[in-house]
Design a protein around this motif. Structure first.
Motif, PDB file in Angstrom:
ATOM      1  N   VAL A  21       9.787   7.128  14.788  1.00  0.00           N
ATOM      2  CA  VAL A  21       9.921   8.482  14.242  1.00  0.00           C
ATOM      3  C   VAL A  21      11.402   8.836  14.166  1.00  0.00           C
ATOM      4  N   GLY A  22      11.893   9.125  12.968  1.00  0.00           N
ATOM      5  CA  GLY A  22      13.297   9.467  12.812  1.00  0.00           C
ATOM      6  C   GLY A  22      13.589  10.901  13.226  1.00  0.00           C
ATOM      7  N   LEU A  23      14.658  11.085  14.021  1.00  0.00           N
ATOM      8  CA  LEU A  23      15.061  12.411  14.489  1.00  0.00           C
ATOM      9  C   LEU A  23      16.564  12.582  14.315  1.00  0.00           C
ATOM     10  N   PRO A  24      17.018  13.814  14.085  1.00  0.00           N
ATOM     11  CA  PRO A  24      18.468  14.057  13.994  1.00  0.00           C
ATOM     12  C   PRO A  24      19.167  13.726  15.308  1.00  0.00           C
ATOM     13  N   GLU A  25      20.427  13.415  15.223  1.00  0.00           N
ATOM     14  CA  GLU A  25      21.183  13.013  16.414  1.00  0.00           C
ATOM     15  C   GLU A  25      21.239  14.117  17.456  1.00  0.00           C
ATOM     16  N   HIS A  26      21.401  15.384  16.999  1.00  0.00           N
ATOM     17  CA  HIS A  26      21.504  16.458  17.983  1.00  0.00           C
ATOM     18  C   HIS A  26      20.184  16.680  18.720  1.00  0.00           C
ATOM     19  N   VAL A  27      19.052  16.376  18.055  1.00  0.00           N
ATOM     20  CA  VAL A  27      17.746  16.493  18.716  1.00  0.00           C
ATOM     21  C   VAL A  27      17.586  15.395  19.759  1.00  0.00           C
ATOM     22  N   LEU A  28      18.027  14.188  19.413  1.00  0.00           N
ATOM     23  CA  LEU A  28      17.957  13.092  20.374  1.00  0.00           C
ATOM     24  C   LEU A  28      18.846  13.360  21.582  1.00  0.00           C
ATOM     25  N   ASP A  29      20.038  13.920  21.351  1.00  0.00           N
ATOM     26  CA  ASP A  29      20.929  14.245  22.469  1.00  0.00           C
ATOM     27  C   ASP A  29      20.292  15.281  23.395  1.00  0.00           C
ATOM     28  N   ARG A  30      19.699  16.292  22.798  1.00  0.00           N
ATOM     29  CA  ARG A  30      19.026  17.330  23.603  1.00  0.00           C
ATOM     30  C   ARG A  30      17.848  16.747  24.363  1.00  0.00           C
ATOM     31  N   MET A  31      17.095  15.871  23.714  1.00  0.00           N
ATOM     32  CA  MET A  31      15.953  15.245  24.356  1.00  0.00           C
ATOM     33  C   MET A  31      16.391  14.398  25.547  1.00  0.00           C
ATOM     34  N   ALA A  32      17.463  13.628  25.372  1.00  0.00           N
ATOM     35  CA  ALA A  32      17.959  12.784  26.460  1.00  0.00           C
ATOM     36  C   ALA A  32      18.422  13.624  27.639  1.00  0.00           C
ATOM     37  N   LEU A  33      19.085  14.755  27.347  1.00  0.00           N
ATOM     38  CA  LEU A  33      19.543  15.646  28.415  1.00  0.00           C
ATOM     39  C   LEU A  33      18.362  16.228  29.183  1.00  0.00           C
ATOM     40  N   GLU A  34      17.360  16.715  28.458  1.00  0.00           N
ATOM     41  CA  GLU A  34      16.195  17.315  29.125  1.00  0.00           C
ATOM     42  C   GLU A  34      15.414  16.280  29.922  1.00  0.00           C
ATOM     43  N   ARG A  35      15.384  15.050  29.422  1.00  0.00           N
ATOM     44  CA  ARG A  35      14.701  14.010  30.186  1.00  0.00           C
ATOM     45  C   ARG A  35      15.426  13.735  31.498  1.00  0.00           C
ATOM     46  N   ARG A  36      16.768  13.789  31.489  1.00  0.00           N
ATOM     47  CA  ARG A  36      17.526  13.524  32.726  1.00  0.00           C
ATOM     48  C   ARG A  36      17.302  14.618  33.769  1.00  0.00           C
ATOM     49  N   ILE A  37      17.192  15.868  33.329  1.00  0.00           N
ATOM     50  CA  ILE A  37      17.013  16.968  34.290  1.00  0.00           C
ATOM     51  C   ILE A  37      15.531  17.285  34.528  1.00  0.00           C
ATOM     52  N   GLY A  38      14.646  16.562  33.832  1.00  0.00           N
ATOM     53  CA  GLY A  38      13.213  16.742  34.062  1.00  0.00           C
ATOM     54  C   GLY A  38      12.672  18.062  33.566  1.00  0.00           C
ATOM     55  N   ALA A  39      13.030  18.452  32.353  1.00  0.00           N
ATOM     56  CA  ALA A  39      12.565  19.736  31.815  1.00  0.00           C
ATOM     57  C   ALA A  39      12.312  19.616  30.319  1.00  0.00           C
ATOM     58  N   THR A  40      11.529  18.633  29.932  1.00  0.00           N
ATOM     59  CA  THR A  40      11.239  18.423  28.512  1.00  0.00           C
ATOM     60  C   THR A  40      10.045  19.288  28.096  1.00  0.00           C
ATOM     61  N   GLN A  41      10.246  20.081  27.051  1.00  0.00           N
ATOM     62  CA  GLN A  41       9.183  20.957  26.563  1.00  0.00           C
ATOM     63  C   GLN A  41       8.548  20.355  25.312  1.00  0.00           C
ATOM     64  N   LEU A  42       7.260  20.096  25.380  1.00  0.00           N
ATOM     65  CA  LEU A  42       6.511  19.549  24.252  1.00  0.00           C
ATOM     66  C   LEU A  42       5.455  20.545  23.785  1.00  0.00           C
ATOM     67  N   ASP A  43       5.152  20.502  22.510  1.00  0.00           N
ATOM     68  CA  ASP A  43       4.067  21.308  21.944  1.00  0.00           C
ATOM     69  C   ASP A  43       2.951  20.377  21.502  1.00  0.00           C
ATOM     70  N   VAL A  44       1.732  20.719  21.878  1.00  0.00           N
ATOM     71  CA  VAL A  44       0.558  19.956  21.462  1.00  0.00           C
ATOM     72  C   VAL A  44      -0.334  20.885  20.642  1.00  0.00           C
ATOM     73  N   GLU A  45      -0.627  20.475  19.414  1.00  0.00           N
ATOM     74  CA  GLU A  45      -1.506  21.249  18.540  1.00  0.00           C
ATOM     75  C   GLU A  45      -2.748  20.422  18.229  1.00  0.00           C
ATOM     76  N   VAL A  46      -3.893  21.072  18.354  1.00  0.00           N
ATOM     77  CA  VAL A  46      -5.176  20.411  18.104  1.00  0.00           C
ATOM     78  C   VAL A  46      -5.956  21.240  17.092  1.00  0.00           C
ATOM     79  N   LYS A  47      -6.522  20.582  16.098  1.00  0.00           N
ATOM     80  CA  LYS A  47      -7.386  21.250  15.121  1.00  0.00           C
ATOM     81  C   LYS A  47      -8.783  20.656  15.224  1.00  0.00           C
ATOM     82  N   LEU A  48      -9.750  21.514  15.538  1.00  0.00           N
ATOM     83  CA  LEU A  48     -11.141  21.093  15.665  1.00  0.00           C
ATOM     84  C   LEU A  48     -11.976  21.738  14.560  1.00  0.00           C
TER      85      LEU A  48
END
Length: 212
Positions: free
Chosen positions: A145-172
């Motif tokens: 999955v291609g992501l912008p560089e600034h998003v990857l940098d933010r993701m790596a930072l949040e992973r190091r401090i253990g505070a990654t926020q994800l959204d899960v959407e489900v359609k039933l």
């Protein structure tokens, strides 16, 4: 035959008019009483039926748990490539608050980060008994999955401090009533590590579900 004197004719005419007015007043009074009674009865029936209707159409309660993550730990650093591959094992909890069974077709799910979809999957069809609950496991994944560089940098930072926020959407999609009405569910996950997360309450976004 001797005609009535004008005075008697006027008196008789006045009596007839008064009788007609009295009859009209009594009819209006009866109509008013009838309308008031019908209004009161309608209000009583409304007050009785509305709570029953709402109680019988209470929306289900959903929650979700992130059981396992693969690949998300390998978030590339800047200059190491602008894509990620990951897989998320999730469990959807459905608490049916109706007295009747509720069933769904196969559903769709996606996991996003910062507004970017990083994984997708299918939710298997399932039924939940009346006043019962059900757990449904499904997998959401994606490769490269291609992501912008600034998003990857933010993701790596949040992973190091253990505070990654994800959204899960489900359609039933409903299938117990033949309507195929979609219901959207949103769940916000805070991932502190690759270990299973706590059970997180979800929000039902499809308001049409309320009166389905």
């Amino acid at each position: 035959m001797e005609p009535y004197p004008p005075s008697l004719l006027h008196e008789e005419d006045a009596d007839n008019k008064e009788k007609l007015r009295g009859t009209h007043r009594r009819k209006c009074k009866r109509d008013t009483i009838l309308l008031v009674r019908l209004s009161n009865l309608s209000f009583i029936l409304f007050c009785m039926v509305l709570p029953m209707y709402l109680f019988c159409n209470m929306p289900p309660e959903f929650s979700i748990q992130l059981e396992q993550v693969k690949g998300f730990d390998d978030t590339p650093a800047s200059g190491a490539g602008m894509s990620i591959s990951s897989a998320f094992s999730l469990t959807l909890h459905d608490n049916n608050r109706l007295f009747t069974r509720r069933c769904y077709h196969n559903g769709e799910a996606l996991v996003s980060y910062g507004g970017f979809t990083i994984a997708t999957g299918r939710v298997p069809g399932f039924c939940v008994p009346g006043k019962g609950d059900r757990e449904v496991q499904f997998l959401a994944s994606a490769d490269g999955v291609g992501l912008p560089e600034h998003v990857l940098d933010r993701m790596a930072l949040e992973r190091r401090i253990g505070a990654t926020q994800l959204d899960v959407e489900v359609k039933l999609f409903r299938r117990d009533d033949g309507s195929d009405r979609p219901m959207w569910i949103w769940c916000g996950l805070r991932m502190d590590s690759a270990q299973p997360s706590n059970v997180i309450s979800c929000t039902v976004l499809g308001l049409q579900h309320w009166f389905s």
